[in-house]
Design a protein around this motif. Structure first.
Motif, mmCIF file in Angstrom:
data_model
loop_
_atom_site.group_PDB
_atom_site.id
_atom_site.type_symbol
_atom_site.label_atom_id
_atom_site.label_comp_id
_atom_site.label_asym_id
_atom_site.label_seq_id
_atom_site.Cartn_x
_atom_site.Cartn_y
_atom_site.Cartn_z
ATOM 1 N N ILE A 1 43.107 41.437 101.513
ATOM 2 C CA ILE A 1 43.298 42.889 101.419
ATOM 3 C C ILE A 1 43.760 43.296 100.025
ATOM 4 C CG2 ILE A 1 43.647 43.381 103.878
ATOM 5 C CD1 ILE A 1 46.648 43.881 102.776
ATOM 6 N N SER A 2 44.504 42.399 99.345
ATOM 7 C CA SER A 2 44.933 42.777 97.989
ATOM 8 C C SER A 2 43.729 42.833 97.050
ATOM 9 C CB SER A 2 46.006 41.822 97.481
ATOM 10 O OG SER A 2 45.444 40.555 97.267
ATOM 11 N N LYS A 3 42.613 42.252 97.465
ATOM 12 C CA LYS A 3 41.381 42.357 96.683
ATOM 13 C C LYS A 3 40.442 43.408 97.266
ATOM 14 C CE LYS A 3 41.659 37.873 94.606
ATOM 15 N NZ LYS A 3 42.647 36.918 95.142
ATOM 16 N N GLY A 4 40.930 44.223 98.178
ATOM 17 C CA GLY A 4 40.135 45.333 98.699
ATOM 18 C C GLY A 4 39.238 44.982 99.870
ATOM 19 N N ILE A 5 39.414 43.790 100.431
ATOM 20 C CA ILE A 5 38.587 43.375 101.574
ATOM 21 C C ILE A 5 39.313 43.748 102.858
ATOM 22 C CG2 ILE A 5 37.558 41.392 102.761
ATOM 23 C CD1 ILE A 5 37.722 39.934 99.973
ATOM 24 N N ILE A 6 38.640 44.476 103.741
ATOM 25 C CA ILE A 6 39.300 44.824 105.006
ATOM 26 C C ILE A 6 39.129 43.670 105.987
ATOM 27 C CG2 ILE A 6 37.277 46.188 105.748
ATOM 28 C CD1 ILE A 6 39.438 47.975 107.215
ATOM 29 N N VAL A 7 40.226 43.297 106.660
ATOM 30 C CA VAL A 7 40.195 42.144 107.561
ATOM 31 C C VAL A 7 40.378 42.625 109.001
ATOM 32 C CG1 VAL A 7 41.147 39.864 108.050
ATOM 33 C CG2 VAL A 7 41.219 40.757 105.710
ATOM 34 N N VAL A 8 39.380 42.353 109.833
ATOM 35 C CA VAL A 8 39.360 42.833 111.215
ATOM 36 C C VAL A 8 39.488 41.621 112.137
ATOM 37 C CG1 VAL A 8 38.065 44.214 112.883
ATOM 38 C CG2 VAL A 8 37.760 44.625 110.433
ATOM 39 N N CYS A 9 40.450 41.669 113.079
ATOM 40 C CA CYS A 9 40.746 40.492 113.909
ATOM 41 C C CYS A 9 40.825 40.848 115.387
ATOM 42 C CB CYS A 9 42.098 39.902 113.527
ATOM 43 S SG CYS A 9 42.168 39.221 111.885
ATOM 44 N N ALA A 10 40.528 39.870 116.222
ATOM 45 C CA ALA A 10 40.660 40.025 117.670
ATOM 46 C C ALA A 10 42.130 40.008 118.077
ATOM 47 C CB ALA A 10 39.912 38.895 118.378
ATOM 48 N N ALA A 11 42.473 40.856 119.049
ATOM 49 C CA ALA A 11 43.851 40.930 119.547
ATOM 50 C C ALA A 11 44.186 39.775 120.478
ATOM 51 C CB ALA A 11 44.065 42.248 120.284
ATOM 52 N N GLY A 12 43.152 39.059 120.959
ATOM 53 C CA GLY A 12 43.367 37.954 121.892
ATOM 54 C C GLY A 12 43.007 38.340 123.314
ATOM 55 N N ASN A 13 42.875 37.326 124.167
ATOM 56 C CA ASN A 13 42.415 37.545 125.546
ATOM 57 C C ASN A 13 43.480 37.172 126.554
ATOM 58 O OD1 ASN A 13 39.948 38.249 124.467
ATOM 59 N ND2 ASN A 13 39.075 36.209 124.748
ATOM 60 N N ARG A 14 44.722 37.540 126.288
ATOM 61 C CA ARG A 14 45.789 37.097 127.175
ATOM 62 C C ARG A 14 46.408 38.225 127.981
ATOM 63 N NH1 ARG A 14 49.777 33.007 124.988
ATOM 64 N NH2 ARG A 14 49.873 32.552 127.202
ATOM 65 N N GLY A 15 45.713 39.367 128.054
ATOM 66 C CA GLY A 15 46.185 40.453 128.878
ATOM 67 C C GLY A 15 46.018 40.110 130.344
#
Ligand SMILES: *[C@@H]1O[C@H](CO)[C@@H](O)[C@H](O)[C@H]1NC(C)=O
Ligand SMILES: *[C@@H]1O[C@H](CO)[C@@H](O)[C@H](O)[C@H]1NC(C)=O
Ligand SMILES: *[C@@H]1O[C@H](CO)[C@@H](O)[C@H](O)[C@H]1NC(C)=O
Length: 745
Positions: A301-315
């Motif tokens: 992100i400090s280089k301007g790249i947006i990082v998108v991640c899964a919240a997980g499947n533990r609900g």
């Protein structure tokens, strides 16, 4: 300067042993993807080691030489295995190496050593979804953003089935000149511009399917006539069909090693991706200063790249969310307005709407006898009860019923199975292809059918009908039961998850070449990565935080029947279930105002949370020290959602918004809150005369008459102009807002 020991490995091992949940963040039956190196009895272990940067001006080789000065000169064993497995240059200064514990002690004593982590194995956690998200050919955002033209989406995943028609490059121009990556796959073209394996096999082929599915969801091209064995037929496309794809294979059938994930991030940053999509994560939430993904993503992100991640499947259990650092965009999973119909008509005249992936084209109209009994309650058939010719009504086990159980019933002559959800899954039917006459129904419908079968005994009968793909299902979206819930156990004052996106029964590309319907926050993540790519294409100069803000503040709070988004029990979903709301791409492209965050803001937050030790590990900028930075409490981070204390009153947080809409704009504050929550906004009007202008305001919250059993209450603040509504949920939760990091309530 600390290192983690076996503490982390142990819970992973236990869970891996007892849970058939796959290593990717999707809900699937295939067992045993998570093999934490249980057999790793040799004294050597793999460690990710962070060190100070090499002398300035060092190239890749210079980095390697610097890293080797930390390591024993001996090779390992008779085979002469090298010590150094990965040498990182972009993501942080550091490397992965095989060391014994005493060797690691020696490494830790060398000047320049920062931190070491044992290498953990993480879990990897559509035809119709673009339309469900309001994207239509030749109109609106798709045409404005050129379908994501010029943007590079990098995915860290299981590899890619490169010859799939979704990765055809018709209509896609060559990549921008900043692209420095390489592509090693059976087909590379203007769509698939990067393919690299970091798992040591030099082969980007997807032996799993997960990476092919997520890639096509984010940026697959248009493919007419896509379906999963005739189900869900239509023209398939990703969310950003004009964007480029770069696949970094970091997972194998055994799971995803952190050392490989970090190697993938390192390569992706060097190659010049714009968006990073991670449909993987750890089973447990890990403190950000001990989490190589969070640390690596900070460089991105400090280089301007947006990082998108899964919240997980533990609900739906609360607080098991992963990938919850504030600089990540954390995605929860919801349903779409499509179902794969299979009706169960009971002998008493009732019709139950079920679903089935195996659609029977010419179902018999002859009723089958229905059987619900203790013996087969969870679809087991150990004692070979008489199931021949009958339809067995049974309940799904947690997390998923095994194929072998269903198969055993069918082999014993059962005519079919009505498989109903367990209570926790509620209304979330995560479809699976049992390749047999299996109809899946909700928990409530399952109880109705079981009650009928019990009371009618030998007269209980049912017939099945199939109506293939039914669109316009209401209400939708609904939060999926498996989607991991907040609050974050690391940082209570930043609302997580961030956003809800389609993740239930998603059709996308699969090796074959075919299409397949699977579920998980893994599937929701690339939808948001695709949206980020569309925004990036329209606004190349926006920071990752501005793009996140745009996606959050324009999301939908209501479903397709105009009421609040519901959860898997069909109760009102909370912000900890769904984040800010359901992603709305067209609106996200034009948010009006954004809540921006820069590296100094995050650095101040990291100082507040972890002190200098965190700064050295995560931010790694020698010019910064916590003594000189204003400490930023989590609740005061300029986040696009608001979290306040439920108990200390009045409680004030400050935010700053930047005008990205028309130069002359006036916004008025509009508050929605329950009677127990009073919100004052000061000032109540924001007037802008320039693009890029910033305005600061205070939000003061007072909660009264909240029951002792209520952990949190929720309202929202919207800034409303003639053209825009910029909405943020306000969550008042017990324990938030203390002077030091809060323990969880
Ligand atoms: C949408 O447009 C693309 C080209 O711009 C085309 O290949 C695709 O078939 C179209 N899809 C539909 C559903 O019309
Ligand atoms: C089958 O689906 C069609 C189209 O969605 C719908 O009009 C029809 O009512 C459905 N039939 C049944 C029996 O559900
Ligand atoms: C916001 O609150 C701070 C501290 O309480 C105060 O100094 C400032 O004047 C307030 N600003 C506005 C616009 O109300």
């Amino acid at each position: 300067m600390a290192f983690l020991t076996n503490l982390i490995l142990l819970p992973l091992l236990l869970l891996a042993t007892f849970s058939p949940t796959p290593s990717v963040c999707y809900v699937s039956p295939s067992a045993g993807r998570v093999h934490q190196s249980a057999t790793q009895t040799s004294a050597y272990r793999t460690y990710i080691v962070l060190v100070q940067p090499p002398p300035s001006g060092a190239d890749g080789e210079g980095h390697r030489r610097w890293y080797e000065t930390f390591l024993p000169s001996s090779k390992i064993g008779e085979s002469g295995e090298p010590r150094l497995l990965h040498s990182y240059t972009e993501v942080f200064s550091g490397f992965t190496a095989k060391l014994t514990e005493s060797e690691l002690d020696a490494v830790a004593k060398k000047p320049g050593f920062v931190r070491a982590f044992p290498d953990r194995t993480l879990q990897l956690m559509t035809t119709h979804t673009p339309e469900f998200l309001g994207l239509r050919n030749g109109t609106g955002l798709w045409s404005d953003a050129g379908y994501g033209k010029g943007v590079i989406v990098g995915l860290l995943d299981t590899g890619i089935y490169a010859s799939h028609p979704s990765f055809d490059d018709h209509g896609v121009p060559p990549p921008p000149s900043k692209w420095k990556g390489s592509c090693k796959a059976v087909r590379c073209n203007n769509k698939l511009i990067g393919a690299k394996s970091l798992v040591g096999d030099d082969n980007s082929y997807d032996y799993d399917g997960h990476g092919t599915h997520t890639s096509s969801t984010a940026a697959g091209n248009f493919v007419a006539g896509a379906s999963d064995q005739g189900v869900g037929t239509g023209t398939a496309s990703g969310i950003a069909p004009g964007a480029h794809i770069a696949m970094y294979k970091v997972c194998t059938k055994k799971g995803c090693k952190e050392s490989m994930i970090v190697a993938g991030m390192d390569a992706a940053i060097k190659d010049g991706v714009d968006v990073l999509s991670l449909s993987l994560g750890s089973f447990t939430s890990v403190s950000f200063n001990n989490d190589p993904i969070a640390i690596g993503a900070f460089s991105a992100i400090s280089k301007g790249i947006i990082v998108v991640c899964a919240a997980g499947n533990r609900g739906p259990t609360p607080q098991l969310i992963t990938n919850d650092a504030p600089w990540l965009l954390t995605v929860a999973a919801g349903s779409v307005d499509r179902r794969f119909d299979a009706g169960v008509h009971l002998g008493n005249g009732k019709r139950i709407d079920g679903e089935a992936l195996t659609q029977v084209t010419k179902p018999t109209s002859k009723p089958y006898p229905l059987l619900y009994s203790e013996q087969h309650r969870f679809c087991q058939n150990e004692d070979h009860g008489s199931v021949a010719g009958k339809v067995i009504v049974c309940q799904s086990t947690t997390p998923t019923t095994r194929y072998s159980d269903i198969e055993r019933l069918m082999v014993a002559g059962a005519a079919g199975v009505v498989l109903f959800n367990n209570e926790a899954a509620g209304y979330t039917i995560a479809l699976r292809d049992f390749k047999a006459r299996v109809v899946q129904v909700t928990y409530a419908d399952g109880i109705t059918i079981a009650d009928y079968a019990k009371s009618a005994l030998n007269d209980a009968v049912a017939t099945f009908t199939y109506n293939n793909t039914v669109l316009g299902v209401r209400p939708s979206p609904v939060v999926a039961s498996f989607s991991s819930r907040g609050p974050s156990s690391i940082s209570l004052g930043v609302l997580k998850p961030d956003i809800l996106a389609p993740g239930l029964n998603i059709l996308a590309a699969w090796p074959g070449p075919s299409f397949k319907i699977i579920s998980g926050t893994s599937m929701a993540t690339p939808h948001v990565s695709g949206v980020a790519a569309l925004i990036k294409s329209l606004h190349p100069d926006w920071s990752p935080a501005a793009i996140k803000s745009a996606i959050l503040t324009t999301s939908d709070a209501v479903n397709n029947i105009g009421t609040s988004i519901l959860n898997e029990r069909h109760g009102k979903a909370s912000a900890y279930d769904r984040g800010a709301g359901h992603v709305n791409p067209a609106k996200a492209a034009d948010p009006g105002l954004v809540y921006d965050l820069g590296m100094t803001d995050y650095a101040g937050y990291i100082c507040w949370l972890f002190g200098d030790e965190g700064l050295v590990t995560i931010v790694r900028k020698s010019s910064l020290s916590c003594a000189k930075l204003p400490k930023v409490k989590d609740v005061q981070l300029n986040y696009p959602t608001l979290t306040v204390s439920l108990t200390s009153m009045p409680f004030t947080v400050t935010r700053t918004v930047t005008n990205v809409g028309p130069a002359d704009s006036t916004y008025a504050a509009k508050v929605d809150s329950p009677s127990s929550m009073t919100v004052h906004v000061s000032p109540e009007t924001l007037v802008f005369s320039k693009v890029g202008e910033k305005r600061t305001f205070n939000v003061t919250v007072i909660c009264q008459g909240v029951g002792a059993s209520e952990m949190f209450v929720e309202g929202s603040l919207s800034w409303v102009s003639k053209k825009h509504v910029v909405r943020s949920p306000i969550v008042a939760i017990r324990g938030a807002g203390g002077p030091t990091p809060a323990p969880l309530p």
